[in-house]
Design an enzyme around this catalytic site. Structure first.
Site, PDB file in Angstrom:
ATOM      1  N   ASP A 130      53.212  43.921 120.058  1.00  0.00           N
ATOM      2  CA  ASP A 130      54.011  44.442 118.937  1.00  0.00           C
ATOM      3  C   ASP A 130      55.470  43.982 118.932  1.00  0.00           C
ATOM      4  O   ASP A 130      56.358  44.698 118.457  1.00  0.00           O
ATOM      5  CB  ASP A 130      53.919  45.974 118.897  1.00  0.00           C
ATOM      6  CG  ASP A 130      52.580  46.420 118.321  1.00  0.00           C
ATOM      7  OD1 ASP A 130      52.073  45.720 117.416  1.00  0.00           O
ATOM      8  OD2 ASP A 130      52.041  47.433 118.779  1.00  0.00           O
ATOM      9  N   ARG A 178      44.936  52.322 107.278  1.00  0.00           N
ATOM     10  CA  ARG A 178      46.113  51.516 107.611  1.00  0.00           C
ATOM     11  C   ARG A 178      45.708  50.100 108.026  1.00  0.00           C
ATOM     12  O   ARG A 178      46.429  49.146 107.748  1.00  0.00           O
ATOM     13  CB  ARG A 178      46.964  52.181 108.684  1.00  0.00           C
ATOM     14  CG  ARG A 178      48.352  51.583 108.738  1.00  0.00           C
ATOM     15  CD  ARG A 178      49.408  52.478 109.313  1.00  0.00           C
ATOM     16  NE  ARG A 178      49.158  52.902 110.663  1.00  0.00           N
ATOM     17  CZ  ARG A 178      48.738  54.111 111.003  1.00  0.00           C
ATOM     18  NH1 ARG A 178      48.521  55.034 110.060  1.00  0.00           N
ATOM     19  NH2 ARG A 178      48.538  54.423 112.254  1.00  0.00           N
ATOM     20  N   GLY A 198      33.081  43.562 116.359  1.00  0.00           N
ATOM     21  CA  GLY A 198      34.175  44.376 115.843  1.00  0.00           C
ATOM     22  C   GLY A 198      34.032  45.811 116.329  1.00  0.00           C
ATOM     23  O   GLY A 198      32.923  46.258 116.651  1.00  0.00           O
ATOM     24  N   THR A 251      36.257  49.860 115.943  1.00  0.00           N
ATOM     25  CA  THR A 251      37.470  50.545 115.515  1.00  0.00           C
ATOM     26  C   THR A 251      38.184  51.114 116.719  1.00  0.00           C
ATOM     27  O   THR A 251      37.612  51.248 117.802  1.00  0.00           O
ATOM     28  CB  THR A 251      37.168  51.670 114.500  1.00  0.00           C
ATOM     29  OG1 THR A 251      38.385  51.968 113.804  1.00  0.00           O
ATOM     30  CG2 THR A 251      36.654  52.943 115.173  1.00  0.00           C
ATOM     31  N   ASP A 273      46.399  44.653 112.804  1.00  0.00           N
ATOM     32  CA  ASP A 273      47.833  44.959 112.701  1.00  0.00           C
ATOM     33  C   ASP A 273      48.710  43.769 113.095  1.00  0.00           C
ATOM     34  O   ASP A 273      49.839  43.620 112.630  1.00  0.00           O
ATOM     35  CB  ASP A 273      48.228  46.136 113.618  1.00  0.00           C
ATOM     36  CG  ASP A 273      47.180  47.219 113.735  1.00  0.00           C
ATOM     37  OD1 ASP A 273      45.996  46.929 113.534  1.00  0.00           O
ATOM     38  OD2 ASP A 273      47.541  48.362 114.053  1.00  0.00           O
TER      39      ASP A 273
HETATM   40  N1  GLY Z   1      49.901  49.382 114.684  1.00  0.00           N
HETATM   41  C1  GLY Z   1      49.444  50.660 115.033  1.00  0.00           C
HETATM   42  C2  GLY Z   1      49.272  51.564 113.877  1.00  0.00           C
HETATM   43  O1  GLY Z   1      49.291  51.125 112.731  1.00  0.00           O
HETATM   44  O2  GLY Z   1      49.097  52.749 114.113  1.00  0.00           O
END
Ligand code: GLY
Length: 389
Positions: free
Chosen positions: A102, A234, A220, A222, A162
């Site tokens: 991140d 999200r 894949g 989750t 993400d």
């Molecule tokens: N990137 C982690 C979230 O969207 O919670």
């Protein structure tokens, strides 16, 4: 271009100004508490607590300060953001909680933003060091950037959707340094991610595993979604914004079409007020919390993509974004500082389900990225904006 939510009102310019004005006042109001420290990832009963610069989310708060500074030009904001840039430089120098992917979420809205807005030398240095850190997580076997955990275990051998938002940091670093190594890795990761996280029906996997020995796509799964086969709201929103950024940086035309499809899936799974539940499996009538942050993230993605489309299609996405943001503003935004020290209520960070391993925290609260992307969407709708991503 079927879905446009005809008849829904768009947020007006005066509402955008009122909303940004409130954000600016709220941020100035809480700034003394959140200058040396940062806002926690999520609020508790509407109120954020201060935390040190440790979490993956701390860059969003600095990003909000920069957006408020762009709005009002108030020097107190600039000073606070500069103090925080110093903290980000120290964090990357000392390698404090940076063993994850991140780096873009942390360093783009804080340090790249500071460099773009004020020429901050510390911001530039910190962001390039963060890009160097990010590329250490690249696996040539499989051609992707690993999201979490130590690099040598099969249970960590995966990417997550993400990460598409972490890659602009790498493009920026190549541009700044003239070294293509960052961009080359970003391009490989985008290609691998897009080829695997988007399902046939254009819903998306949150995470995707690869075989450690061969690099072959494996399966894949989750992490934060309701169940493996569902679309975490999200994650889908990161996909919308991620595809727009993928097109911006690669210029690959096929990403425009994927953007259209991923966005359509998101839009066709919205409830009546256009703000999704935490997983797109749920809709009106389900007793489930919302994730208002996904609405703002997707709106930002549509506004970004609109820059590269023919006028009619661009207008289509801008109109949808303005309709979604009207609902966020009317129904979710904080209007009274006595009820919250954040900007947008009813987001969900991590919700437990019978099929995921998540803990229940930050459910039906403000969260730092929800606040940040709300401001970014409003800013994008108010003028031409030089983005931090
Ligand atoms: N990137 C982690 C979230 O969207 O919670």
């Amino acid at each position: 271009m079927a879905i446009a939510f005809e008849g829904y009102p768009k947020i007006t310019q005066s509402e955008i100004n009122e909303a940004l004005d409130f954000c600016n006042r709220q941020i100035l109001h809480v700034l003394p508490e959140f200058t040396e420290e940062f806002q926690n990832a999520y609020s508790e009963n509407g109120f954020y607590k201060p935390i040190p610069n440790r979490d993956w989310t701390c860059g969003f708060w600095t990003g909000e300060i920069w957006l408020a500074y762009e709005y009002s030009g108030d020097e107190r904001l600039k000073k606070a953001a500069e103090i925080q840039i110093h903290s980000f430089l120290e964090r990357i120098d000392k390698k404090i909680e940076v063993d994850h992917h991140d780096m873009g979420f942390l360093y783009s809205p804080s340090c790249v933003a500071g460099y773009k807005l004020t020429g901050s030398k510390e911001g530039r240095e910190a962001a390039i060091k963060a890009a160097d850190q990010l590329i250490t997580r690249y696996h040539p076997v499989g051609e992707f950037i690993q999201a979490w955990g130590p690099m040598d275990a099969p249970e960590n051998y995966r990417l997550i959707i993400d990460c598409l938002l972490n890659l602009p940091l790498l493009y920026w670093a190549s541009q700044e340094t003239g070294d293509s190594k960052y961009r080359d890795i970003a391009e490989k990761h985008i290609h691998t991610a897009v080829a695997n996280v988007i399902r046939e029906d254009y819903s998306t996997w949150h995470t995707f595993f690869f075989d450690m020995k061969t690099g072959a796509p494996d399966h894949g799964a989750t992490c934060q979604g309701y169940r493996d086969g569902s679309a975490w709201a999200r994650g889908q929103a990161w996909g919308v914004y991620g595809m727009a950024l993928a097109y911006r940086y690669t210029g690959r035309k096929e990403y425009i079409d994927l953007f259209r499809h991923v966005t359509e899936y998101f839009l066709t799974h919205l409830p009546k007020d256009l703000v999704p539940y935490w997983d797109l499996e749920f809709t009106d009538g389900d007793d489930q919390p919302r994730d208002s942050s996904s609405a703002s993230i997707a709106a930002c993605g549509m506004l970004e993509m609109a820059k590269y489309l023919e006028p009619q299609e661009a207008e289509h996405y801008k109109t949808i974004a303005a309709r979604i943001m009207k609902s966020v503003y009317d129904n979710y935004a904080v209007k009274d500082m006595n009820t919250s020290n954040g900007l947008v209520l009813h987001s969900t960070y991590s919700n437990h389900s019978p099929y995921n391993t998540c803990n229940h925290y930050g459910v039906d609260e403000c969260n730092s990225w929800g606040d940040y992307f709300y401001m970014e969407a409003l800013t994008r709708m108010s003028r031409d904006w030089e983005q931090y991503w």
